[in-house]
Design a protein around this motif. Structure first.
Motif, PDB file in Angstrom:
ATOM      1  N   LYS A  98     -27.753 -42.818  53.456  1.00 28.58           N
ATOM      2  CA  LYS A  98     -26.512 -42.731  52.448  1.00 28.58           C
ATOM      3  C   LYS A  98     -25.497 -42.269  53.531  1.00 28.58           C
ATOM      4  O   LYS A  98     -25.653 -41.241  54.006  1.00 28.58           O
ATOM      5  N   PRO A  99     -24.265 -42.923  53.481  1.00 26.71           N
ATOM      6  CA  PRO A  99     -23.283 -42.547  54.377  1.00 26.71           C
ATOM      7  C   PRO A  99     -22.755 -41.223  53.847  1.00 26.71           C
ATOM      8  O   PRO A  99     -22.638 -40.812  52.693  1.00 26.71           O
ATOM      9  N   GLN A 100     -21.743 -40.381  54.697  1.00 29.11           N
ATOM     10  CA  GLN A 100     -21.297 -39.241  54.206  1.00 29.11           C
ATOM     11  C   GLN A 100     -20.137 -39.560  53.542  1.00 29.11           C
ATOM     12  O   GLN A 100     -19.169 -40.402  53.776  1.00 29.11           O
ATOM     13  N   ARG A 101     -19.988 -38.918  52.198  1.00 34.75           N
ATOM     14  CA  ARG A 101     -18.807 -39.115  51.456  1.00 34.75           C
ATOM     15  C   ARG A 101     -18.163 -37.736  51.017  1.00 34.75           C
ATOM     16  O   ARG A 101     -18.897 -36.855  51.037  1.00 34.75           O
ATOM     17  N   PRO A 102     -16.837 -37.779  50.731  1.00 27.03           N
ATOM     18  CA  PRO A 102     -16.154 -36.353  50.426  1.00 27.03           C
ATOM     19  C   PRO A 102     -16.920 -35.912  49.132  1.00 27.03           C
ATOM     20  O   PRO A 102     -17.435 -36.878  48.397  1.00 27.03           O
ATOM     21  N   PRO A 103     -16.867 -34.757  48.812  1.00 23.65           N
ATOM     22  CA  PRO A 103     -17.274 -34.481  47.294  1.00 23.65           C
ATOM     23  C   PRO A 103     -16.575 -34.890  46.371  1.00 23.65           C
ATOM     24  O   PRO A 103     -15.239 -35.073  46.321  1.00 23.65           O
ATOM     25  N   VAL A 104     -17.052 -35.271  45.375  1.00 19.72           N
ATOM     26  CA  VAL A 104     -16.583 -35.835  43.924  1.00 19.72           C
ATOM     27  C   VAL A 104     -15.696 -34.464  43.548  1.00 19.72           C
ATOM     28  O   VAL A 104     -16.030 -33.434  43.034  1.00 19.72           O
ATOM     29  N   ASN A 105     -14.157 -34.992  43.159  1.00 16.67           N
ATOM     30  CA  ASN A 105     -13.545 -34.210  42.558  1.00 16.67           C
ATOM     31  C   ASN A 105     -13.652 -34.201  40.910  1.00 16.67           C
ATOM     32  O   ASN A 105     -13.058 -35.262  40.316  1.00 16.67           O
ATOM     33  N   PRO A 106     -14.030 -33.447  40.280  1.00 11.23           N
ATOM     34  CA  PRO A 106     -14.297 -33.160  38.803  1.00 11.23           C
ATOM     35  C   PRO A 106     -12.676 -32.782  38.168  1.00 11.23           C
ATOM     36  O   PRO A 106     -12.790 -32.327  36.982  1.00 11.23           O
ATOM     37  N   GLY A 107     -11.638 -33.235  38.816  1.00  8.25           N
ATOM     38  CA  GLY A 107     -10.383 -33.053  38.322  1.00  8.25           C
ATOM     39  C   GLY A 107     -10.158 -33.590  37.059  1.00  8.25           C
ATOM     40  O   GLY A 107     -10.919 -34.482  36.408  1.00  8.25           O
ATOM     41  N   ALA A 108      -8.927 -33.196  36.255  1.00  5.49           N
ATOM     42  CA  ALA A 108      -8.523 -33.893  35.166  1.00  5.49           C
ATOM     43  C   ALA A 108      -7.892 -35.167  35.165  1.00  5.49           C
ATOM     44  O   ALA A 108      -7.439 -35.488  36.267  1.00  5.49           O
ATOM     45  N   SER A 109      -8.267 -35.845  34.317  1.00  3.03           N
ATOM     46  CA  SER A 109      -7.620 -37.326  34.301  1.00  3.03           C
ATOM     47  C   SER A 109      -6.075 -37.252  34.079  1.00  3.03           C
ATOM     48  O   SER A 109      -5.755 -36.577  33.265  1.00  3.03           O
ATOM     49  N   PRO A 110      -5.281 -38.307  34.683  1.00  4.83           N
ATOM     50  CA  PRO A 110      -3.860 -38.367  34.724  1.00  4.83           C
ATOM     51  C   PRO A 110      -3.700 -38.855  33.144  1.00  4.83           C
ATOM     52  O   PRO A 110      -2.488 -38.679  32.744  1.00  4.83           O
ATOM     53  N   LEU A 111      -4.247 -39.406  32.604  1.00  4.55           N
ATOM     54  CA  LEU A 111      -4.430 -40.248  31.454  1.00  4.55           C
ATOM     55  C   LEU A 111      -4.446 -39.313  30.244  1.00  4.55           C
ATOM     56  O   LEU A 111      -3.746 -39.659  29.302  1.00  4.55           O
ATOM     57  N   LEU A 112      -4.936 -38.194  30.441  1.00  7.50           N
ATOM     58  CA  LEU A 112      -4.979 -37.222  29.445  1.00  7.50           C
ATOM     59  C   LEU A 112      -3.830 -36.709  28.901  1.00  7.50           C
ATOM     60  O   LEU A 112      -3.392 -36.066  27.718  1.00  7.50           O
TER      61      LEU A 112
END
Length: 114
Positions: A98-112
């Motif tokens: 599996k290639p290196q990927r940046p960590p997933v950002n669980p930030g808030a959705s801009p649509l909310l």
């Protein structure tokens, strides 16, 4: 009758003058403007182009450009190289599939719209 001779003489004069201007220059002229030399590139190109071995050299250059596919480097054919794969995989090259990927950002959705 005089007008016919004038036309003939004018035509001969133009022919002679036209032939004088059609001759190739014997040497190139360099002009100095403001302390900088400006060579005549057209003249230099003509001098370089009068090489009798130029056709043979052009043929060899064309043959060198037509390298068979099995003799070309892999990056020219579109195959993966170790350097390209290392860049794509990041620090997991050789240790994971599996290639290196940046960590997933669980930030808030801009649509909310918080």
């Amino acid at each position: 009758m005089k007008s016919v001779w004038k036309v003939v003489f004018g035509g001969l004069l133009l022919t002679v003058l036209g032939g004088a201007h059609a001759e190739e220059p014997l040497g190139c002229v360099e002009v100095t403007v403001g302390g900088y030399k400006a060579p005549n590139y057209d003249c230099l190109s003509q001098q370089m182009g009068n090489n009798p071995d130029g056709a043979a050299a052009a043929q060899k250059n064309q043959e060198a450009m037509n390298v068979p596919v099995n003799k070309r480097p892999p990056n020219q054919v579109g195959l993966a190289t170790p350097a390209a794969t290392s860049t794509r995989m990041g620090n997991t090259f050789g240790t994971s599939v599996k290639p290196q990927r940046p960590p997933v950002n669980p930030g808030a959705s801009p649509l909310l719209g918080k």
